[in-house]
Design a protein around this motif. Structure first.
Motif, PDB file in Angstrom:
ATOM      1  N   ALA A 112       5.205  -2.034 -65.449  1.00 53.78           N
ATOM      2  CA  ALA A 112       5.276  -0.950 -64.459  1.00 53.78           C
ATOM      3  C   ALA A 112       6.296   0.093 -64.913  1.00 53.78           C
ATOM      4  O   ALA A 112       7.124  -0.156 -65.788  1.00 53.78           O
ATOM      5  CB  ALA A 112       5.686  -1.517 -63.098  1.00 53.78           C
ATOM      6  N   ASP A 113       6.207   1.254 -64.275  1.00 58.26           N
ATOM      7  CA  ASP A 113       7.166   2.326 -64.501  1.00 58.26           C
ATOM      8  C   ASP A 113       8.343   2.109 -63.546  1.00 58.26           C
ATOM      9  O   ASP A 113       8.177   2.220 -62.328  1.00 58.26           O
ATOM     10  CB  ASP A 113       6.472   3.666 -64.214  1.00 58.26           C
ATOM     11  N   PRO A 171      19.420   1.663 -69.823  1.00 55.90           N
ATOM     12  CA  PRO A 171      18.232   2.497 -69.618  1.00 55.90           C
ATOM     13  C   PRO A 171      17.789   3.214 -70.884  1.00 55.90           C
ATOM     14  O   PRO A 171      18.611   3.521 -71.755  1.00 55.90           O
ATOM     15  CB  PRO A 171      18.676   3.491 -68.547  1.00 55.90           C
TER      16      PRO A 171
END
Ligand SMILES: C[S@@+](CC[C@H](N)C(=O)[O-])C[C@H]1O[C@@H](n2cnc3c(N)ncnc32)[C@H](O)[C@@H]1O
Length: 354
Positions: free
Chosen positions: A269-270, A287
């Motif tokens: 998923a995003d 990140p």
């Protein structure tokens, strides 16, 4: 994929250097939305896409999309079932990691029908000259168009096709196990994933400072092959669930192998897309700040906003980043408080409380 690679491929199609077959499936990998994709017949085009945000965008545009499979057998079987024949045209824009790009090229070539055409577009700065020689080695000849600082390369699959070389390239990109974690079983990993054959120094810094008191429901956003989740399981006995989220389907596949603990779920998923608010006690992340070949610090900022949204009040974010990345204003805006816990070897470890 870059706009110039798309534009170069569009020129080759417009000029008829690469002809669209009148029947049968067309297979496409790495080409973004817009031209020249829009010129293809949607009903008989299958797109291969590993990156979930892109796969989602394309599927919303009405295209049939699936992740790149591990072998060409599955792909050949799907195409035979859906269309009765193998593709006579494949369009490909390779990614930046060489082993993965060559493995995908070989897998696509294996899937191509006899005498079908495989065409790829690559920027000169993305290794166009090297790909030209690769295509020549694989197919025994290659057509070339230089346009928009890219090369479009195409070849037909004939008697000269080197099946042994294709198998070698596929093997070079295949997932494997490596002894990356001391005193732990080898971990599953694959060329092209972030820090695929090592522990990233920034992630190691975060792992070393995971408080043993970390407990409850934790999210690992952009989990890669699962390093941070594995460290959480090893160091934080009070953790009851880990939601690991990753956009690259190949990373998801190996992370699932590396994290068989029933407390962990790994989702393709995003991480920046809307998710349930106030569900996590903690978020850990290193990140991403690259997409393809481009540096995108905004991606890290979107991760920070997503973490803030998913954290319960009082929940904690632990984030490691290269010292130069400008995340502080976003932490200030989205969190009650934040502090720089450690600044070491070019990395900063930031802690924020919701
Ligand atoms: C810097 S790596 C960190 C990987 C791993 N957590 C570690 O510490 O080794 C960032 C990861 O985020 C993933 N990623 C990039 N964009 C994403 C997105 N929009 N949603 C989820 N994951 C994403 C990348 O594929 C990559 O695996």
């Amino acid at each position: 994929m870059t706009e110039t690679e798309q534009a170069a491929l569009a020129v080759a199609l417009d000029r008829g250097l690469i002809a669209l077959p009148e029947t049968g499936p067309i297979l496409v990998q790495g080409l973004g939305a817009g031209a020249p994709l829009d010129a293809l017949p949607q009903a008989r085009t299958l797109l291969l896409e590993d990156f979930e945000p892109q796969a989602d965008r394309l599927a919303q545009g009405g295209w049939t999309v699936q992740p790149v499979p591990a072998t060409s057998d599955d792909l050949r079987a799907r195409l035979q079932t859906d269309h009765g024949i193998l593709p006579r045209l494949i369009l490909y824009v390779p990614g930046k990691q060489r082993e993965r790009a060559l493995g995908d090229l070989a897998l696509l070539a294996e899937t191509l029908a006899e005498s079908g055409i495989l065409a790829l577009a690559v920027a000169n700065t993305g290794g166009a000259a090297r790909f030209q020689s690769d295509m020549n080695d694989l197919f025994g000849g290659v057509g070339v168009l230089s346009k928009h600082k890219c090369r479009v390369l195409w070849a037909a699959k004939g008697a000269e096709f080197k099946t042994g070389l294709a198998a070698e390239w596929i093997a070079g990109a295949t997932a494997r196990t490596l002894p990356l974690l001391p005193q732990k079983p080898p971990i599953a990993t694959a060329p092209g994933l972030f820090a695929w054959d090592r522990i990233d120094a920034g992630s190691a810094l975060l792992a070393a400072h995971l408080p043993a008191s970390l407990a409850g429901v934790v999210a690992d956003l952009g989990c890669g092959w699962g390093y941070l989740s594995a460290e959480i399981l090893a160091r934080c006995p009070g953790v009851t669930r880990i939601d690991a989220v990753e956009a690259d389907s190949r990373a998801v596949a190996v992370a699932r192998q590396n994290l068989p603990d029933p407390r962990v779920s790994v989702r393709w998923a995003d991480a920046t897309q809307p998710h349930e608010a106030a569900q996590w006690d903690a978020v850990v992340m290193n990140p991403p700040f690259h997409q393809g070949r481009a540096a995108v610090p905004d991606l890290g900022k979107a991760f920070i906003r997503a973490a803030a949204h998913g954290l319960k009040p009082g929940g904690k974010l632990l984030l490691v980043a290269n010292r130069s990345l400008p995340y502080e204003a976003d932490l200030e805006a989205a969190f009650k408080s934040w502090r720089n816990l450690i600044d070491q070897d070019g990395f900063k470890l930031l802690e924020a409380v919701r």
